[in-house]
Design a protein around this motif. Structure first.
Motif, PDB file in Angstrom:
ATOM      1  N   GLY A  57       0.811  -1.213   0.000  1.00 39.55           N
ATOM      2  CA  GLY A  57       0.000   0.000   0.000  1.00 39.55           C
ATOM      3  C   GLY A  57       0.842   1.259   0.000  1.00 39.55           C
ATOM      4  N   LEU A  58       1.902   1.275   0.800  1.00 38.93           N
ATOM      5  CA  LEU A  58       2.782   2.447   0.866  1.00 38.93           C
ATOM      6  C   LEU A  58       3.544   2.645  -0.443  1.00 38.93           C
ATOM      7  N   SER A  59       3.927   1.550  -1.077  1.00 38.64           N
ATOM      8  CA  SER A  59       4.620   1.639  -2.371  1.00 38.64           C
ATOM      9  C   SER A  59       3.716   2.217  -3.444  1.00 38.64           C
ATOM     10  N   GLU A  60       2.430   1.853  -3.404  1.00 37.54           N
ATOM     11  CA  GLU A  60       1.467   2.406  -4.349  1.00 37.54           C
ATOM     12  C   GLU A  60       1.287   3.911  -4.137  1.00 37.54           C
ATOM     13  N   ILE A  61       1.280   4.310  -2.873  1.00 35.57           N
ATOM     14  CA  ILE A  61       1.180   5.745  -2.572  1.00 35.57           C
ATOM     15  C   ILE A  61       2.373   6.490  -3.160  1.00 35.57           C
ATOM     16  N   LYS A 119      12.195   2.994   4.180  1.00 36.07           N
ATOM     17  CA  LYS A 119      12.517   1.779   3.429  1.00 36.07           C
ATOM     18  C   LYS A 119      11.789   1.761   2.088  1.00 36.07           C
ATOM     19  N   ILE A 120      10.550   2.240   2.073  1.00 32.01           N
ATOM     20  CA  ILE A 120       9.762   2.280   0.842  1.00 32.01           C
ATOM     21  C   ILE A 120      10.352   3.285  -0.143  1.00 32.01           C
ATOM     22  N   GLY A 121      11.004   4.342   0.382  1.00 38.68           N
ATOM     23  CA  GLY A 121      11.615   5.341  -0.483  1.00 38.68           C
ATOM     24  C   GLY A 121      11.219   6.770  -0.184  1.00 38.68           C
ATOM     25  N   PHE A 122      10.440   6.985   0.881  1.00 41.10           N
ATOM     26  CA  PHE A 122      10.056   8.336   1.256  1.00 41.10           C
ATOM     27  C   PHE A 122      11.228   9.060   1.909  1.00 41.10           C
ATOM     28  N   ILE A 123      11.238  10.374   1.796  1.00 38.52           N
ATOM     29  CA  ILE A 123      12.277  11.194   2.407  1.00 38.52           C
ATOM     30  C   ILE A 123      11.632  12.224   3.338  1.00 38.52           C
ATOM     31  N   GLU A 124      12.474  12.917   4.107  1.00 39.73           N
ATOM     32  CA  GLU A 124      12.004  13.954   5.044  1.00 39.73           C
ATOM     33  C   GLU A 124      10.881  13.428   5.934  1.00 39.73           C
ATOM     34  N   VAL A 125      11.088  12.239   6.442  1.00 42.14           N
ATOM     35  CA  VAL A 125      10.057  11.562   7.244  1.00 42.14           C
ATOM     36  C   VAL A 125      10.097  12.042   8.687  1.00 42.14           C
ATOM     37  N   ALA A 166       5.782  12.899   5.191  1.00 44.84           N
ATOM     38  CA  ALA A 166       6.910  12.456   4.368  1.00 44.84           C
ATOM     39  C   ALA A 166       6.761  13.025   2.969  1.00 44.84           C
ATOM     40  N   LYS A 167       7.831  12.903   2.174  1.00 46.56           N
ATOM     41  CA  LYS A 167       7.787  13.380   0.802  1.00 46.56           C
ATOM     42  C   LYS A 167       8.376  12.350  -0.150  1.00 46.56           C
ATOM     43  N   LYS A 168       8.005  12.513  -1.416  1.00 39.75           N
ATOM     44  CA  LYS A 168       8.612  11.691  -2.476  1.00 39.75           C
ATOM     45  C   LYS A 168       9.825  12.423  -3.009  1.00 39.75           C
ATOM     46  N   ALA A 169      10.896  11.704  -3.197  1.00 41.68           N
ATOM     47  CA  ALA A 169      12.142  12.336  -3.652  1.00 41.68           C
ATOM     48  C   ALA A 169      11.962  12.938  -5.031  1.00 41.68           C
TER      49      ALA A 169
END
Length: 264
Positions: free
Chosen positions: A165-169, A240-246, A261-264
């Motif tokens: 689910g988090l990867s889809e987001i 771990k999923i790939g989000f940054i600024e968490v 969080a944000k997407k790079a």
């Protein structure tokens, strides 16, 4: 004997939190052959008409304040398009109008919850801004990089496979897009920790049984909240999923948390 049993149960729940372990399956209906996703859909369809009123009682209305904080955080990002996953009856989607977004999509797996939400959206004349759609959070039908922001309010713990689910987001977010999650967590300080366990394990399910059509629903909601990874553990899953600024912001003595969080 009862004291010993309660003590053992409380110790077990606390140990799960300390070890940050989430059981493979916490489901609404223990004797069902359905998967978690199907069980969650059935549960929310059943309680949809009671959900809003019961939530106000159970949370003492504090959930309204938490959603306002989510809106305030997201407003700073000036998103034009927002996907609200696990929108339920649309409380957060409706509140997100105050961000100034031109398009908000409320997505939920439960047609029953969405039916209530659609009525609320129509009553507030927000049809041109908010679209309510049935959908699977782990198989989103949107193209890559579709939304400026994604929100989830008390929904990620219902994902059948959390990381999917988090990867889809992450996939549907635009680069530098913001994710804001509001989810239950567990207080770590005395006496809030002890009070939380007593309330969620004993009081909340009883309220659910008295006022809801589904005796299992609020037992599941309290159990899933108790074992869901929270705080830095959930932050690390997002990384771990790939989000940054968490980051995470505890709410009301730690009974809930807002994750940003944000997407790079």
């Amino acid at each position: 004997m009862k004291i010993e049993i309660f003590g053992s149960l409380l110790s077990y729940i606390v140990s799960l939190q300390k070890k940050n372990i989430m059981p493979e399956k916490v489901t609404p209906y223990k004797d069902s052959n359905l998967g978690k996703k199907e069980q969650v859909t059935k549960m929310f369809d059943t309680i949809s008409k009671d959900y809003d009123g019961l939530n106000r009682v159970i949370s003492f209305g504090i959930d309204i304040k938490w959603r306002k904080r989510v809106v305030a955080l997201l407003k700073k990002e000036s998103p034009q398009t927002i996907l609200d996953i696990a929108t339920g009856t649309g409380d957060l989607a409706i509140a997100l109008v105050k961000t100034g977004a031109r398009k908000i999509v409320g997505l939920d797996i439960s047609p029953g919850m969405l039916a209530v939400g659609k009525d609320k959206v129509k009553h507030k004349n927000l049809d041109s801004t908010i679209e309510m759609v049935v959908g699977d959070s782990e198989k989103l039908s949107f193209a890559d990089n579709s939304f400026d922001a994604v929100t989830v309010s008390f929904g990620v713990r219902n994902f059948e496979t959390l990381e999917t689910g988090l990867s889809e987001i992450l996939r549907v977010l635009k680069p530098q897009g913001a994710l804001v999650i509001l989810e239950t967590s567990v207080p770590t300080k005395t006496p809030f920790k002890q009070g939380y366990h007593l309330y969620t394990k004993y009081v909340l399910p009883v309220i659910g049984k008295v006022f809801s059509k589904d005796n299992s629903a609020y037992g599941y909601l309290s159990e899933s909240a108790a074992v869901f990874p929270h705080g830095e553990t959930f932050n690390n899953i997002l990384r771990k999923i790939g989000f940054i600024e968490v980051t995470n912001i505890p709410q009301t003595f730690g009974v809930a948390s807002i994750y940003v969080a944000k997407k790079a």
